[in-house]
Design a protein around this motif. Structure first.
Motif, PDB file in Angstrom:
ATOM      1  N   ILE A 261      -3.563 -10.143   8.891  1.00 28.31           N
ATOM      2  CA  ILE A 261      -4.147  -8.890   8.417  1.00 28.31           C
ATOM      3  C   ILE A 261      -4.220  -8.870   6.899  1.00 28.31           C
ATOM      4  N   LEU A 262      -3.161  -9.346   6.248  1.00 29.82           N
ATOM      5  CA  LEU A 262      -3.164  -9.370   4.783  1.00 29.82           C
ATOM      6  C   LEU A 262      -4.246 -10.313   4.258  1.00 29.82           C
ATOM      7  N   ARG A 263      -4.467 -11.411   4.955  1.00 28.26           N
ATOM      8  CA  ARG A 263      -5.508 -12.348   4.534  1.00 28.26           C
ATOM      9  C   ARG A 263      -6.892 -11.710   4.660  1.00 28.26           C
ATOM     10  N   ARG A 264      -7.082 -10.907   5.689  1.00 27.93           N
ATOM     11  CA  ARG A 264      -8.370 -10.222   5.855  1.00 27.93           C
ATOM     12  C   ARG A 264      -8.581  -9.190   4.753  1.00 27.93           C
ATOM     13  N   TYR A 265      -7.487  -8.514   4.363  1.00 29.87           N
ATOM     14  CA  TYR A 265      -7.602  -7.568   3.250  1.00 29.87           C
ATOM     15  C   TYR A 265      -8.069  -8.272   1.980  1.00 29.87           C
TER      16      TYR A 265
ATOM     17  N   ALA B 231     -10.100 -10.550   1.740  1.00 31.24           N
ATOM     18  CA  ALA B 231     -11.532 -10.833   1.827  1.00 31.24           C
ATOM     19  C   ALA B 231     -12.392  -9.592   1.578  1.00 31.24           C
ATOM     20  N   THR B 232     -11.750  -8.460   1.337  1.00 30.00           N
ATOM     21  CA  THR B 232     -12.469  -7.207   1.084  1.00 30.00           C
ATOM     22  C   THR B 232     -12.330  -6.848  -0.395  1.00 30.00           C
ATOM     23  N   PRO B 233     -13.069  -5.851  -0.858  1.00 25.43           N
ATOM     24  CA  PRO B 233     -12.912  -5.407  -2.261  1.00 25.43           C
ATOM     25  C   PRO B 233     -11.588  -4.692  -2.533  1.00 25.43           C
ATOM     26  N   LEU B 234     -10.800  -4.468  -1.479  1.00 26.88           N
ATOM     27  CA  LEU B 234      -9.529  -3.757  -1.657  1.00 26.88           C
ATOM     28  C   LEU B 234      -8.579  -4.571  -2.532  1.00 26.88           C
ATOM     29  N   ARG B 235      -8.055  -3.960  -3.576  1.00 26.88           N
ATOM     30  CA  ARG B 235      -7.117  -4.642  -4.461  1.00 26.88           C
ATOM     31  C   ARG B 235      -5.721  -4.667  -3.839  1.00 26.88           C
ATOM     32  N   PRO B 236      -4.959  -5.737  -4.034  1.00 28.54           N
ATOM     33  CA  PRO B 236      -3.592  -5.788  -3.500  1.00 28.54           C
ATOM     34  C   PRO B 236      -2.729  -4.605  -3.948  1.00 28.54           C
ATOM     35  N   LEU B 237      -2.928  -4.167  -5.207  1.00 31.41           N
ATOM     36  CA  LEU B 237      -2.134  -3.045  -5.708  1.00 31.41           C
ATOM     37  C   LEU B 237      -2.425  -1.774  -4.911  1.00 31.41           C
ATOM     38  N   THR B 238      -3.674  -1.587  -4.517  1.00 34.49           N
ATOM     39  CA  THR B 238      -4.031  -0.410  -3.717  1.00 34.49           C
ATOM     40  C   THR B 238      -3.302  -0.427  -2.378  1.00 34.49           C
ATOM     41  N   TYR B 239      -3.279  -1.606  -1.764  1.00 41.00           N
ATOM     42  CA  TYR B 239      -2.577  -1.737  -0.477  1.00 41.00           C
ATOM     43  C   TYR B 239      -1.089  -1.452  -0.646  1.00 41.00           C
ATOM     44  N   LEU B 240      -0.485  -2.014  -1.687  1.00 42.27           N
ATOM     45  CA  LEU B 240       0.949  -1.835  -1.903  1.00 42.27           C
ATOM     46  C   LEU B 240       1.292  -0.368  -2.161  1.00 42.27           C
ATOM     47  N   ILE B 241       0.488   0.292  -2.983  1.00 45.49           N
ATOM     48  CA  ILE B 241       0.748   1.704  -3.283  1.00 45.49           C
ATOM     49  C   ILE B 241       0.637   2.546  -2.017  1.00 45.49           C
ATOM     50  N   ALA B 242      -0.413   2.298  -1.220  1.00 44.96           N
ATOM     51  CA  ALA B 242      -0.590   3.051   0.028  1.00 44.96           C
ATOM     52  C   ALA B 242       0.587   2.820   0.970  1.00 44.96           C
ATOM     53  N   ASP B 243       1.053   1.584   1.019  1.00 42.70           N
ATOM     54  CA  ASP B 243       2.166   1.252   1.905  1.00 42.70           C
ATOM     55  C   ASP B 243       3.446   1.945   1.451  1.00 42.70           C
ATOM     56  N   ILE B 244       3.717   1.917   0.160  1.00 39.75           N
ATOM     57  CA  ILE B 244       4.926   2.550  -0.376  1.00 39.75           C
ATOM     58  C   ILE B 244       4.868   4.064  -0.197  1.00 39.75           C
ATOM     59  N   VAL B 245       3.711   4.659  -0.474  1.00 42.51           N
ATOM     60  CA  VAL B 245       3.566   6.107  -0.324  1.00 42.51           C
ATOM     61  C   VAL B 245       3.788   6.514   1.126  1.00 42.51           C
ATOM     62  N   THR B 246       3.251   5.725   2.055  1.00 41.02           N
ATOM     63  CA  THR B 246       3.432   6.029   3.479  1.00 41.02           C
ATOM     64  C   THR B 246       4.901   5.966   3.870  1.00 41.02           C
ATOM     65  N   ASP B 247       5.575   4.891   3.495  1.00 44.07           N
ATOM     66  CA  ASP B 247       7.000   4.755   3.837  1.00 44.07           C
ATOM     67  C   ASP B 247       7.831   5.869   3.192  1.00 44.07           C
ATOM     68  N   TYR B 248       7.498   6.201   1.954  1.00 42.02           N
ATOM     69  CA  TYR B 248       8.233   7.267   1.270  1.00 42.02           C
ATOM     70  C   TYR B 248       8.005   8.607   1.969  1.00 42.02           C
ATOM     71  N   ALA B 249       6.767   8.873   2.363  1.00 40.75           N
ATOM     72  CA  ALA B 249       6.461  10.133   3.049  1.00 40.75           C
ATOM     73  C   ALA B 249       7.210  10.229   4.376  1.00 40.75           C
TER      74      ALA B 249
END
Length: 217
Positions: free
Chosen positions: A79-83, A85-103
Motif C-alpha cells: 500500500i505504501l508503494r502505491r502511495y 506512485a501518486t502525487p501524495l507526499r509522504p509527509l501528508t500521509y504521515l501527518i494524516a496517520d499521526i492525527v488519526t492515531d492521536y484523535a
C-alpha cells in the motif's frame, strides 16, 4: 485523515483496545475495589489514581501495538508503494496517520474519564491544560517509538509480536494497570527503567495538581 480514520474503525481489535479496553478494565476493578479514600494513595480513592494511570494504557496500546502493525501491514501489502506512485507526499500521509492515531487516543481517554466520573465520582485536582499537554507529550513520544518499531520490523506479524512483548510487561510493571504503591520494592526498582512508568507518574501527578518541575525524573 478522514479515510485513515474510517480504515482504523473498520478494525474491530484496534477499535476495542483503543476505545473500550481501558474503560472496561476500569469498571471491572472499580466494582472490586471501589473509590473509598485510601491512606496508601494519600487519602484519595483507588479509582482517583487509576484513571490517570490508565491513560498510559491507551497511549501504549496505540503506540506500540496499533501503529507498528498498521504501518508494517501497509508496507507488506504494497500500500505504501502505491502511495508513492501518486502525487501524495509522504509527509501528508504521515501527518494524516499521526492525527488519526492521536484523535483515537483522545476518544479513548475521553471515554475513560467519563466512565470514571459517572460511575465512581473520580476527583480531578489539576489544571486541564497541563494534563492535556502531558498527555500529548506522552502520546507523541510513544507514537515515535511505534514508528521506529514499524520501520525495523520485517513483517506485520513480527511487529505485532514485538509490540506485545514490549507492551504487556510495561502495563503490569509501570503502574499503568496496578498502582506502583502496591508493587514490591524490587518491582518498583525495575519500573524505574520502563518508559511507561514516567507517563503514569506524569499523568498521576498532573491530575492531582503537581507542578511539572516536581515531576521531573
Amino acid at each position: 485523515t478522514f479515510s485513515q480514520a474510517r480504515l482504523y474503525l473498520r478494525e474491530p481489535m484496534a477499535t476495542f483496545f483503543t476505545i473500550l479496553f481501558a474503560p472496561l478494565l476500569l469498571v471491572l476493578f472499580g466494582l472490586i475495589y471501589g473509590n473509598a479514600p485510601n491512606a496508601m494513595f494519600g487519602g484519595r480513592g483507588s479509582m482517583d489514581v487509576t484513571v490517570p494511570a490508565y491513560i498510559g494504557l491507551v497511549i501504549v496500546t496505540i503506540g506500540l501495538i496499533g501503529i507498528p502493525i498498521q504501518i508494517a501491514t501497509n508496507r507488506e501489502l504494497g500500500i505504501l508503494r502505491r502511495y508513492r506512485a501518486t502525487p501524495l507526499r509522504p509527509l501528508t500521509y504521515l501527518i494524516a496517520d499521526i492525527v488519526t492515531d492521536y484523535a483515537m487516543c483522545v476518544v479513548g481517554v475521553a471515554i475513560l474519564i467519563v466512565v470514571g466520573r459517572l460511575l465512581f465520582n473520580v476527583s480531578f485536582e489539576g489544571n486541564i491544560l497541563d494534563v492535556f499537554a502531558g498527555f500529548t507529550l506522552s502520546a507523541l513520544s510513544f507514537f515515535a517509538l511505534g514508528y521506529v518499531l514499524a520501520s525495523v520490523a520485517p513483517s506485520a506479524r513480527v511487529a505485532q509480536t514485538v509490540g506485545m512483548v514490549l507492551t504487556y510487561p510495561m502495563m503490569f510493571l509501570s503502574g499503568a494497570s496496578l498502582p506502583l504503591e502496591s508493587l514490591p520494592t524490587g518491582l518498583r526498582q525495575v519500573a524505574d527503567f520502563i518508559p511507561l512508568t514516567y507517563v503514569v507518574k506524569l499523568m498521576r501527578g498532573l491530575w492531582i495538581g503537581d507542578s511539572w518541575a516536581s515531576l521531573a525524573p
